[in-house]
Design a protein around this motif. Structure first.
Motif, PDB file in Angstrom:
ATOM      1  N   HIS A  50       0.855  -1.196   0.000  1.00  0.00           N
ATOM      2  CA  HIS A  50       0.000   0.000   0.000  1.00  0.00           C
ATOM      3  C   HIS A  50       0.888   1.242   0.000  1.00  0.00           C
ATOM      4  CE1 HIS A  50      -3.928  -1.973   0.967  1.00  0.00           C
ATOM      5  NE2 HIS A  50      -3.101  -2.944   1.333  1.00  0.00           N
ATOM      6  N   PHE A  94      -5.309  -1.918  13.599  1.00  0.00           N
ATOM      7  CA  PHE A  94      -4.175  -1.616  12.713  1.00  0.00           C
ATOM      8  C   PHE A  94      -4.551  -0.488  11.755  1.00  0.00           C
ATOM      9  CE2 PHE A  94      -3.610  -2.642   8.190  1.00  0.00           C
ATOM     10  CZ  PHE A  94      -2.357  -2.060   7.981  1.00  0.00           C
ATOM     11  N   ARG A 134      -0.525  -0.187  -4.471  1.00  0.00           N
ATOM     12  CA  ARG A 134      -1.968   0.124  -4.444  1.00  0.00           C
ATOM     13  C   ARG A 134      -2.280   1.277  -3.482  1.00  0.00           C
ATOM     14  NH1 ARG A 134      -4.255  -5.570  -3.108  1.00  0.00           N
ATOM     15  NH2 ARG A 134      -2.478  -6.155  -4.378  1.00  0.00           N
ATOM     16  N   TYR A 135      -3.358   1.969  -3.763  1.00  0.00           N
ATOM     17  CA  TYR A 135      -3.784   3.070  -2.892  1.00  0.00           C
ATOM     18  C   TYR A 135      -5.204   3.460  -3.261  1.00  0.00           C
ATOM     19  CZ  TYR A 135      -2.982   5.977  -7.008  1.00  0.00           C
ATOM     20  OH  TYR A 135      -3.051   6.498  -8.275  1.00  0.00           O
ATOM     21  N   LEU A 139      -8.566   8.639  -0.587  1.00  0.00           N
ATOM     22  CA  LEU A 139      -7.959   8.868   0.732  1.00  0.00           C
ATOM     23  C   LEU A 139      -6.779   9.834   0.669  1.00  0.00           C
ATOM     24  CD1 LEU A 139      -8.106   5.315   2.403  1.00  0.00           C
ATOM     25  CD2 LEU A 139      -9.496   7.333   2.927  1.00  0.00           C
ATOM     26  N   CYS A 186      -7.622   1.322  -5.200  1.00  0.00           N
ATOM     27  CA  CYS A 186      -8.429   0.618  -4.189  1.00  0.00           C
ATOM     28  C   CYS A 186      -9.809   1.239  -4.017  1.00  0.00           C
ATOM     29  CB  CYS A 186      -7.763   0.685  -2.817  1.00  0.00           C
ATOM     30  SG  CYS A 186      -6.187  -0.133  -2.707  1.00  0.00           S
ATOM     31  N   GLY A 217      -9.623  -2.426   3.170  1.00  0.00           N
ATOM     32  CA  GLY A 217     -10.300  -1.922   4.361  1.00  0.00           C
ATOM     33  C   GLY A 217     -10.780  -3.050   5.255  1.00  0.00           C
ATOM     34  N   HIS A 244      -8.929  -7.886  -1.248  1.00  0.00           N
ATOM     35  CA  HIS A 244      -8.493  -8.309   0.090  1.00  0.00           C
ATOM     36  C   HIS A 244      -9.570  -9.245   0.643  1.00  0.00           C
ATOM     37  CE1 HIS A 244      -5.776  -4.845   0.045  1.00  0.00           C
ATOM     38  NE2 HIS A 244      -5.250  -5.272   1.171  1.00  0.00           N
ATOM     39  N   GLU A 247      -8.269 -12.463   4.995  1.00  0.00           N
ATOM     40  CA  GLU A 247      -7.145 -11.965   5.805  1.00  0.00           C
ATOM     41  C   GLU A 247      -7.592 -12.065   7.266  1.00  0.00           C
ATOM     42  OE1 GLU A 247      -6.340  -7.745   5.368  1.00  0.00           O
ATOM     43  OE2 GLU A 247      -4.357  -7.916   6.282  1.00  0.00           O
ATOM     44  N   HIS A 268      -3.924 -11.601   0.525  1.00  0.00           N
ATOM     45  CA  HIS A 268      -3.788 -12.415   1.753  1.00  0.00           C
ATOM     46  C   HIS A 268      -4.401 -13.813   1.547  1.00  0.00           C
ATOM     47  CE1 HIS A 268      -2.309  -8.853   3.880  1.00  0.00           C
ATOM     48  NE2 HIS A 268      -3.274  -8.186   3.244  1.00  0.00           N
ATOM     49  N   ASP A 326       3.149  -5.373   2.310  1.00  0.00           N
ATOM     50  CA  ASP A 326       1.851  -4.791   2.682  1.00  0.00           C
ATOM     51  C   ASP A 326       1.964  -3.322   3.120  1.00  0.00           C
ATOM     52  OD1 ASP A 326      -0.871  -4.865   2.894  1.00  0.00           O
ATOM     53  OD2 ASP A 326      -0.955  -6.056   4.718  1.00  0.00           O
ATOM     54  N   ASP A 327       2.380  -3.084   4.371  1.00  0.00           N
ATOM     55  CA  ASP A 327       2.449  -1.709   4.909  1.00  0.00           C
ATOM     56  C   ASP A 327       3.752  -1.530   5.695  1.00  0.00           C
ATOM     57  OD1 ASP A 327      -0.458  -0.582   4.405  1.00  0.00           O
ATOM     58  OD2 ASP A 327      -0.711  -2.622   5.162  1.00  0.00           O
TER      59      ASP A 327
HETATM   60  O1  2ND Z   1      -3.765  -5.338   5.232  1.00  0.00           O
HETATM   61  C1  2ND Z   1      -4.696  -4.586   4.911  1.00  0.00           C
HETATM   62  N1  2ND Z   1      -5.957  -5.052   4.851  1.00  0.00           N
HETATM   63  C2  2ND Z   1      -7.012  -4.265   4.489  1.00  0.00           C
HETATM   64  N2  2ND Z   1      -6.879  -2.972   4.193  1.00  0.00           N
HETATM   65  C3  2ND Z   1      -5.633  -2.454   4.268  1.00  0.00           C
HETATM   66  C4  2ND Z   1      -4.517  -3.210   4.599  1.00  0.00           C
HETATM   67  N3  2ND Z   1      -3.436  -2.405   4.567  1.00  0.00           N
HETATM   68  C5  2ND Z   1      -3.868  -1.187   4.207  1.00  0.00           C
HETATM   69  N4  2ND Z   1      -5.191  -1.205   4.028  1.00  0.00           N
HETATM   70  C6  2ND Z   1      -6.072  -0.090   3.677  1.00  0.00           C
HETATM   71  C7  2ND Z   1      -5.682   1.188   4.401  1.00  0.00           C
HETATM   72  C8  2ND Z   1      -5.225   2.091   3.316  1.00  0.00           C
HETATM   73  O2  2ND Z   1      -5.540   3.439   3.572  1.00  0.00           O
HETATM   74  C9  2ND Z   1      -5.990   1.589   2.116  1.00  0.00           C
HETATM   75  C10 2ND Z   1      -5.482   1.978   0.754  1.00  0.00           C
HETATM   76  O3  2ND Z   1      -4.136   1.734   0.605  1.00  0.00           O
HETATM   77  O4  2ND Z   1      -5.965   0.171   2.296  1.00  0.00           O
END
Ligand code: 2ND
Length: 389
Positions: A50, A94, A134-135, A139, A186, A217, A244, A247, A268, A326-327
């Motif tokens: 992300h 998270f 991805r983004y 947001l 996203c 989300g 997603h 997960e 995931h 991921d993040d």
């Molecule tokens: O691991 C995740 N699972 C579901 N949503 C997630 C995860 N990591 C980030 N996001 C969300 C929060 C971010 O603002 C958004 C877009 O990147 O996607």
């Protein structure tokens, strides 16, 4: 005199021999192992990261200060104490971490472009040859988005301009760091009203950096009719689809992603193992799972014992999956962390990593010709002969 000369010659020859052998040995080590990194050959493919979860803390501090946006710290260490964490939380908790820093970035043109550029630089340094980042354009916007996220005042940065800025950052990064970067837009589970615009942006920028649509989300929210309509439109227009699912949520979410949203990859997907019939079917169809090991620990998606992680089963079954970060901002990590986990706890070998990256390249959302070029780059870097089709 003559015999003295002879022994000197023998001594020098043996020294030379020793040096030649040593040189050859070190050259082999360098060429086969260190070589790819030192010669700038990249061998990793990352499909699930992300953009807003991969910002450098220094960049957040810079824009916070510049824009007068309060942050929970004024040094990297202080900021990271609030933004990142070490022991598992729920997916919902998270996701709340983004609140701490997104107001410093969202709505600022220079910031949006810069985070995309810096992501490419970071990935190049990590040995990544191709990344799909991805983004959510909404947001990062502060205009023509309802509600305006992160409690920002209304500004003039629209979701579409966000896409343009990210594209510019990625393209500048590709040029400067000589790797390939594409993006995935996203939809957000809690904001179905944004999804029609997300798919329109995917269509408009399909040949310009954007390769797919995602649904991210809080997974406890089922896909709404707006998400479903967006995915139908994506399929109709040849836009690639990932979701997603599985997960934090159960296997039924994966079923929904595959059969209702027509996902081609699953973000995931760990909980697929709870439904053996579904798992068998997805193995049969070579569904790709975007696995994020360290993330799955910190979001509480999987049991904390890595030796019991679903990827152990995926590996045994030669499933189709990739290894991703991921993040990395929030998980205070990089791709070495994720590769290190599967190596240490799941006995991944270099051969396994090759398979993982070739699977990732094959499941990437690049057009066929570019995908083949990527695969050829990997085969060459790995010293493999490509299979003839
Ligand atoms: O691991 C995740 N699972 C579901 N949503 C997630 C995860 N990591 C980030 N996001 C969300 C929060 C971010 O603002 C958004 C877009 O990147 O996607």
């Amino acid at each position: 005199m003559c015999s003295r000369n002879k022994s000197w010659t023998i001594l020098w020859l043996s020294k030379l021999n020793f040096l030649t052998v040593m040189f050859f040995k070190w050259f082999c080590i360098w060429f086969l192992w260190l070589g790819p990194f030192m010669r700038g050959i990249h061998t990793r493919v990352e499909l699930h990261i992300h953009l807003d979860g991969a910002i450098r803390p220094e960049t957040i501090l810079h824009f916070g200060k510049k824009r007068g946006v309060p942050l929970p710290g004024s040094t990297v260490d202080e900021l990271m104490k609030h933004v990142s964490y070490q022991t598992p939380l729920s997916l919902k908790l998270f996701l709340e971490k983004f609140n701490h820093y997104m107001p410093a970035i969202a709505g600022d043109r220079e910031a949006v472009r810069r985070i995309a550029y810096e992501l490419v630089e970071t990935k190049a340094k990590e040995g990544v040859v191709y990344v799909e980042v991805r983004y959510s354009p909404h947001l990062l916007a502060n205009c023509r988005v309802e509600p305006i996220p992160w409690g920002q005042a209304e500004g003039d940065l629209t979701p579409e301009e966000v896409v343009n800025l990210v594209n510019q950052g990625l393209q500048d990064g590709e040029r400067d760091f000589r790797i390939k970067a594409r993006s995935i837009l996203c939809c957000m589970r809690h904001m179905p009203s944004w999804s029609p615009e997300v798919v329109e942006l995917c269509k408009k920028y399909q040949n310009n950096s954007v390769v797919a649509i995602d649904l991210a989300g809080d997974e406890l929210l089922m896909a709404s009719s707006d998400h479903k309509a967006a995915y139908e439109e994506a399929e109709r227009c040849g836009i690639h689809r990932t979701v997603h699912a599985g997960e934090a949520g159960p296997a039924t979410m994966i079923k929904e992603a595959v059969y209702l949203l027509k996902a081609e990859r699953i973000g995931h997907g760990y909980h697929v193992l709870e439904d053996p019939e579904l798992y068998r079917e997805l193995l049969r169809t070579r569904m790709h799972f975007e696995v994020c090991p360290w993330s799955s620990y910190l979001t509480g998606a999987c049991l904390p014992d890595f030796r019991k992680h679903p990827v152990v089963q995926f590996k045994k079954d030669q499933a189709n999956y990739s290894i991703n970060t991921d993040d990395p901002l929030i998980f205070n990590s990089n791709i070495d962390k994720d590769y290190g986990i599967v190596k240490e706890y799941m006995d991944f070998t270099e051969e396994d990593f090759k398979r993982v990256n070739i699977n990732a390249a094959q499941s990437s959302f690049l057009p066929e010709k570019e995908k083949q070029e990527l695969l050829n780059t990997l085969y060459e870097a790995y010293g493999m002969v490509p299979a003839t089709s």
